[in-house]
Write a protein that holds these residues in place. Structure first.
Motif, PDB file in Angstrom:
ATOM      1  N   UNK A  21       0.647  -1.156   0.140  1.00  0.00           N
ATOM      2  CA  UNK A  21       0.038   0.070   0.042  1.00  0.00           C
ATOM      3  C   UNK A  21       0.720   1.196  -0.048  1.00  0.00           C
ATOM      4  N   UNK A  22       2.053   1.122  -0.032  1.00  0.00           N
ATOM      5  CA  UNK A  22       2.911   2.174   0.019  1.00  0.00           C
ATOM      6  C   UNK A  22       4.391   1.960  -0.528  1.00  0.00           C
ATOM      7  N   UNK A  23       4.725   2.840  -1.794  1.00  0.00           N
ATOM      8  CA  UNK A  23       6.012   2.418  -2.513  1.00  0.00           C
ATOM      9  C   UNK A  23       7.084   3.325  -1.640  1.00  0.00           C
ATOM     10  N   UNK A  24       6.849   4.589  -1.261  1.00  0.00           N
ATOM     11  CA  UNK A  24       7.798   5.394  -0.619  1.00  0.00           C
ATOM     12  C   UNK A  24       7.225   6.629   0.026  1.00  0.00           C
ATOM     13  N   UNK A  25       7.620   6.978   1.133  1.00  0.00           N
ATOM     14  CA  UNK A  25       7.015   8.177   1.634  1.00  0.00           C
ATOM     15  C   UNK A  25       7.778   9.349   1.205  1.00  0.00           C
ATOM     16  N   UNK A  26       6.919  10.347   0.569  1.00  0.00           N
ATOM     17  CA  UNK A  26       7.463  11.530   0.012  1.00  0.00           C
ATOM     18  C   UNK A  26       8.132  12.408   1.168  1.00  0.00           C
ATOM     19  N   UNK A  27       9.255  12.951   0.875  1.00  0.00           N
ATOM     20  CA  UNK A  27      10.032  13.693   1.929  1.00  0.00           C
ATOM     21  C   UNK A  27       9.090  14.572   2.758  1.00  0.00           C
ATOM     22  N   UNK A  28       8.290  15.067   1.722  1.00  0.00           N
ATOM     23  CA  UNK A  28       7.546  16.497   2.656  1.00  0.00           C
ATOM     24  C   UNK A  28       6.602  15.994   3.530  1.00  0.00           C
ATOM     25  N   UNK A  29       5.971  14.609   3.339  1.00  0.00           N
ATOM     26  CA  UNK A  29       5.016  14.057   4.185  1.00  0.00           C
ATOM     27  C   UNK A  29       5.781  13.438   5.300  1.00  0.00           C
ATOM     28  N   UNK A  30       7.092  12.775   5.122  1.00  0.00           N
ATOM     29  CA  UNK A  30       8.113  12.457   6.270  1.00  0.00           C
ATOM     30  C   UNK A  30       8.251  13.553   7.333  1.00  0.00           C
ATOM     31  N   UNK A  31       8.713  14.536   6.820  1.00  0.00           N
ATOM     32  CA  UNK A  31       9.178  15.452   7.748  1.00  0.00           C
ATOM     33  C   UNK A  31       7.786  16.073   8.241  1.00  0.00           C
ATOM     34  N   UNK A  32       6.598  16.186   7.723  1.00  0.00           N
ATOM     35  CA  UNK A  32       5.547  16.718   8.585  1.00  0.00           C
ATOM     36  C   UNK A  32       4.932  15.555   9.659  1.00  0.00           C
ATOM     37  N   UNK A  33       5.408  14.580   9.193  1.00  0.00           N
ATOM     38  CA  UNK A  33       4.966  13.228  10.318  1.00  0.00           C
ATOM     39  C   UNK A  33       5.970  13.382  11.353  1.00  0.00           C
ATOM     40  N   UNK A  34       7.157  13.525  11.126  1.00  0.00           N
ATOM     41  CA  UNK A  34       8.074  13.876  12.260  1.00  0.00           C
ATOM     42  C   UNK A  34       7.831  14.913  12.993  1.00  0.00           C
ATOM     43  N   UNK A  35       7.280  16.198  12.365  1.00  0.00           N
ATOM     44  CA  UNK A  35       7.095  17.259  13.011  1.00  0.00           C
ATOM     45  C   UNK A  35       5.890  16.975  14.202  1.00  0.00           C
ATOM     46  N   UNK A  36       4.845  16.555  13.414  1.00  0.00           N
ATOM     47  CA  UNK A  36       3.617  16.372  14.268  1.00  0.00           C
ATOM     48  C   UNK A  36       3.787  15.254  15.442  1.00  0.00           C
ATOM     49  N   UNK A  37       4.706  14.335  15.506  1.00  0.00           N
ATOM     50  CA  UNK A  37       4.866  13.519  16.523  1.00  0.00           C
ATOM     51  C   UNK A  37       6.254  13.903  17.440  1.00  0.00           C
ATOM     52  N   UNK A  38       6.716  15.129  17.030  1.00  0.00           N
ATOM     53  CA  UNK A  38       8.007  15.400  17.885  1.00  0.00           C
ATOM     54  C   UNK A  38       7.440  15.406  19.204  1.00  0.00           C
ATOM     55  N   UNK A  39       8.502  14.621  20.214  1.00  0.00           N
ATOM     56  CA  UNK A  39       8.294  14.573  21.518  1.00  0.00           C
ATOM     57  C   UNK A  39       8.154  15.924  22.235  1.00  0.00           C
ATOM     58  N   UNK A  40       8.723  17.001  21.799  1.00  0.00           N
ATOM     59  CA  UNK A  40       8.734  18.208  22.430  1.00  0.00           C
ATOM     60  C   UNK A  40       7.348  19.171  22.034  1.00  0.00           C
ATOM     61  N   UNK A  41       6.552  18.435  21.003  1.00  0.00           N
ATOM     62  CA  UNK A  41       5.435  19.055  20.866  1.00  0.00           C
ATOM     63  C   UNK A  41       5.437  19.673  19.055  1.00  0.00           C
ATOM     64  N   UNK A  42       4.351  20.122  18.602  1.00  0.00           N
ATOM     65  CA  UNK A  42       4.587  20.640  17.284  1.00  0.00           C
ATOM     66  C   UNK A  42       5.082  22.040  17.272  1.00  0.00           C
ATOM     67  N   UNK A  43       4.683  22.780  18.100  1.00  0.00           N
ATOM     68  CA  UNK A  43       5.003  24.179  18.048  1.00  0.00           C
ATOM     69  C   UNK A  43       6.561  24.363  18.417  1.00  0.00           C
ATOM     70  N   UNK A  44       7.073  23.556  19.148  1.00  0.00           N
ATOM     71  CA  UNK A  44       8.618  23.377  19.396  1.00  0.00           C
ATOM     72  C   UNK A  44       9.335  23.115  18.197  1.00  0.00           C
ATOM     73  N   UNK A  45       8.594  21.920  17.462  1.00  0.00           N
ATOM     74  CA  UNK A  45       9.359  21.459  16.306  1.00  0.00           C
ATOM     75  C   UNK A  45       9.306  22.482  15.339  1.00  0.00           C
ATOM     76  N   UNK A  46       8.103  23.066  15.112  1.00  0.00           N
ATOM     77  CA  UNK A  46       8.116  24.241  14.015  1.00  0.00           C
ATOM     78  C   UNK A  46       9.143  25.297  14.345  1.00  0.00           C
ATOM     79  N   UNK A  47       9.261  25.815  15.673  1.00  0.00           N
ATOM     80  CA  UNK A  47      10.254  26.782  16.115  1.00  0.00           C
ATOM     81  C   UNK A  47      11.780  26.246  15.818  1.00  0.00           C
TER      82      UNK A  47
END
Length: 701
Positions: free
Chosen positions: A61-87
């Motif tokens: 069901x998945x060949x490869x995760x696009x880089x932009x989606x990978x970065x977004x998922x890493x941001x939204x799942x950052x242990x410090x929170x999305x706002x800290x990751x955005x900063x």
């Protein structure tokens, strides 16, 4: 960041796999090896991103995760929170933008060494661009070590596009995911406000004809939408951008956003502008502001003797008039301020004395009413107040401009995301530029009028434009009503000619072998694509219009626009495609014609591109609209009805039989369009006659 540290929600899994939320729920129920939740709540669990990717690949069901989606998922799942990751991401992107050589040297280090060296580099670039006392906190080595993969991914994403675009994508996705936490100023009103404040004339296209504003201030900058518009709308950009925001986290994100959009001096500070003004010792050439509405706790008691209340002490219920006077106090003489205001401020009795003094002293120059749906709250027509700080030698302005742009929307549907902003912008700027140049404008019924100030200084001092503009001629005038009547007569005749003939006797229900859209897609008889935000397909190419679900259901031309953000592949429709909305309680299917071809497919739509050698497009669209299909393929996982396009059924018929049905369905579509036209023309004629009879331009006989 280790893969195990990144978490993803069910919605994120659906985005990665290009399916709906219901499909993810089915996978969890049907597959015992589906990854178990590692966090979140019972109703909204989160899963390890790495485990999810592995499972999706194993299932094909998945060949490869696009880089932009990978970065977004890493941001939204950052242990410090999305706002800290955005900063953190914004700080690194600023380093990539301003000092690319430094970043390349750091990127060559190991993760551990990068985490140790990066804080010093970030502090230096932030101090250089944002000044001392900026609101951006640089994470320490421990936090950076956990987020190193995410930060490297964000920088890699910026290599293929600008750092500003990457940050706009990440920030925009975060704002979309948390709509209740933030009050945004949409791009249309923001660009109009910037054009009014900065004097970006409709006719002066040559940058040499425009005076460069030195300083622009937003004392309640929020996510920076207004200041972003001031930097990116027209040219030249302001030399200095000042902003203040009460929420320290939001102030940090806004500072980074603005610094990435140009080389000007950016100064954003955290704090309440009314209680703790960070720019009390400076003045600006222009002030843009979307203040908080109906705020009771704005400092009424402690600010009673503040020198900013030059036009009167605002009542507790008039927080907006406190922001108006704050904006005027921060302007240089002759500077312009534009504020987005709720319409009640123009007529509440508690504010009439301040409104009167603003008029007498020439500070309030114009009130421009926007159509409903321009900005939140979307149900009411907000106002723009255009103010100018009087100079020492300036005599009070004898007139004030009143504009209502609702008439500029024409027959286009009102509401959020459906306003023709180019027409609204043109109507507002044309009236303001003429008034600003000559001190008065030619009266246009229902559109604009300049009134002597003395005419407004009554007991109410009501500044609502609709109450002072003469009504437009009924239906555009009797000549236009006659034209509408003639067009309606022709449309009714055409609808009668197109009315489908019925068979003389009822036929027995046919029983065909059936297949589904999903099976046809797997067999190669059609291509199935989901709509999305899309982007310009080629760098430098003009952005295509977006075909929205509303356009498909209403039978209209593409009316949407592509959002800002990093480039991604757009799904462009072609003639002969069948487009199906997935939300709503009625199935719609539209065959794309030559006039619509080339538009981008919007959210909430699926495109079915049939192979002409196997499927007739009109046959396919006609059978998809059957009520039985709606019942069979609908799901009710939420409060809205959602259509599973893959489950829609189509009979298996030879191509010759398909074309016979297709001809009949095409005739039905033409009849349906004729009915839509008669409904629109009939509505215009009826309302025009009501208006004419009530304003005296049409006689009862």
């Amino acid at each position: 960041m280790p893969e195990s540290a990144a978490e993803v929600t069910a919605a994120g899994i659906a985005r990665l796999a290009g399916v709906g939320r219901a499909a993810v729920s089915n996978w969890r129920r049907r597959h015992s090896d589906f990854p178990q939740p590692i966090g979140g709540t019972e109703t909204s669990p989160t899963f390890a991103l790495g485990d999810v990717e592995t499972w999706l690949r194993h299932q094909g069901k998945l060949a490869e995760v696009p880089l932009r989606e990978r970065v977004w998922q890493q941001l939204s799942g950052d242990p410090a929170g999305a706002v800290a990751a955005l900063r953190a991401a914004g700080s690194v992107l600023l380093l990539v933008h301003d000092r690319p050589t430094t970043w390349l040297e750091l990127a060559a280090l190991t993760d551990l060494k990068l985490a140790e060296e990066l804080p010093t580099a970030l502090e230096a670039v932030l101090a250089a661009r944002l000044g001392e006392g900026h609101p951006v906190t640089v994470p320490g080595p421990a936090e950076l070590a956990v987020s190193s993969a995410f930060l490297r991914g964000a920088a890699e994403l910026a290599a293929g596009r600008s750092a500003a675009q990457v940050y706009e994508f990440l920030l925009g996705r975060h704002l979309d995911a948390n709509p209740r936490q933030y009050t945004l100023t949409p791009a249309g009103p923001a660009e109009l406000m910037a054009a009014l404040a900065l004097g970006l004339s409709q006719g002066a296209q040559d940058p040499a004809d425009r005076k460069r504003p030195h300083t622009v201030l937003d004392p309640a900058c929020g996510t920076g939408g207004l200041l972003h518009a001031a930097v990116t709308t027209g040219a030249p950009a302001p030399a200095e951008i000042h902003g203040q925001e009460a929420d320290p986290e939001l102030a940090a994100l806004t500072a980074l956003r603005l610094a990435l959009h140009g080389d000007g001096r950016v100064r954003v500070r955290a704090g309440d502008s009314l209680r703790a003004d960070a720019f009390a010792d400076s003045t600006a050439d222009a002030v843009l502001c979307h203040p908080p509405f109906n705020e009771r706790n704005w400092g009424h008691e402690e600010l009673a003797y503040d020198p900013r209340w030059e036009y009167g002490f605002p009542a507790r219920t008039e927080s907006e008039l406190a922001w108006v006077q704050h904006a005027l106090a921060r302007l240089r003489p002759g500077g312009t301020a534009v504020l987005l205001m709720p319409p009640a401020v123009a007529s509440r009795r508690s504010g009439r004395r301040i409104r009167a003094d603003l008029l007498r002293r020439g500070a309030l120059r114009a009130v421009i009413a926007l159509p409903a749906g321009a900005a939140p709250p979307y149900g009411i027509p907000l106002h723009l107040w255009v103010l100018r700080r009087p100079g020492a030698q300036q005599s009070p302005t004898p007139h004030v401009l009143l504009v209502d742009t609702a008439g500029a929307t024409g027959p286009a549907p009102a509401g959020r995301d459906k306003l023709p902003w180019q027409a609204v912008r043109a109507a507002a700027l044309e009236a303001w530029e003429d008034f600003d140049r000559h001190g008065t404008v030619a009266e246009q019924p229902g559109r604009c009028r300049s009134l002597p100030v003395i005419d407004l200084l009554d007991d109410d001092v009501d500044l609502a434009p609709a109450r002072h503009l003469p009504p437009p001629a009924a239906g555009g005038g009797t000549a236009e009503l006659a034209d509408v009547h003639d067009r309606l007569t022709l449309a009714l005749r055409r609808a009668g000619d197109l009315a489908p003939a019925l068979p003389p006797e009822p036929a027995d229900p046919a029983r065909w072998p059936a297949t589904t859209v999903g099976e046809l897609a797997r067999a190669g008889a059609l291509v199935l694509r989901a709509g999305g935000p899309g982007a310009v397909p080629e760098p430098g190419a003009g952005a295509p219009p977006v075909l929205t679900d509303y356009d498909v259901k209403a039978g209209g031309a593409p009316s949407g626009a592509l959002p800002e953000g990093p480039a991604e592949e757009a799904v462009l429709v072609e003639a002969g495609d069948v487009v199906v909305p997935v939300l709503g309680d009625v199935t719609a299917a539209r065959v794309v014609d030559e006039a619509t071809a080339g538009a981008a497919l919007g959210r909430g739509l699926f495109l079915l591109r049939p192979d002409p050698a196997a499927l007739d497009a009109w046959f396919l669209a006609g059978f998809l609209r059957g009520s039985a299909n709606q019942r069979q393929a609908s799901s009710y996982a939420s409060t809205a009805t959602r259509l599973d396009v893959r489950r829609l059924q189509v009979p298996r018929l030879p191509l010759a039989d398909q074309r016979r049905y297709g001809t009949r369905f095409r005739e039905l579509a033409a009849f349906e369009e004729a009915l839509r036209l008669t409904e629109r023309l009939g509505g215009r004629l009826v309302q025009g006659l009501y208006d004419g009879l009530t304003d005296g331009t049409v006689r009862p006989e």
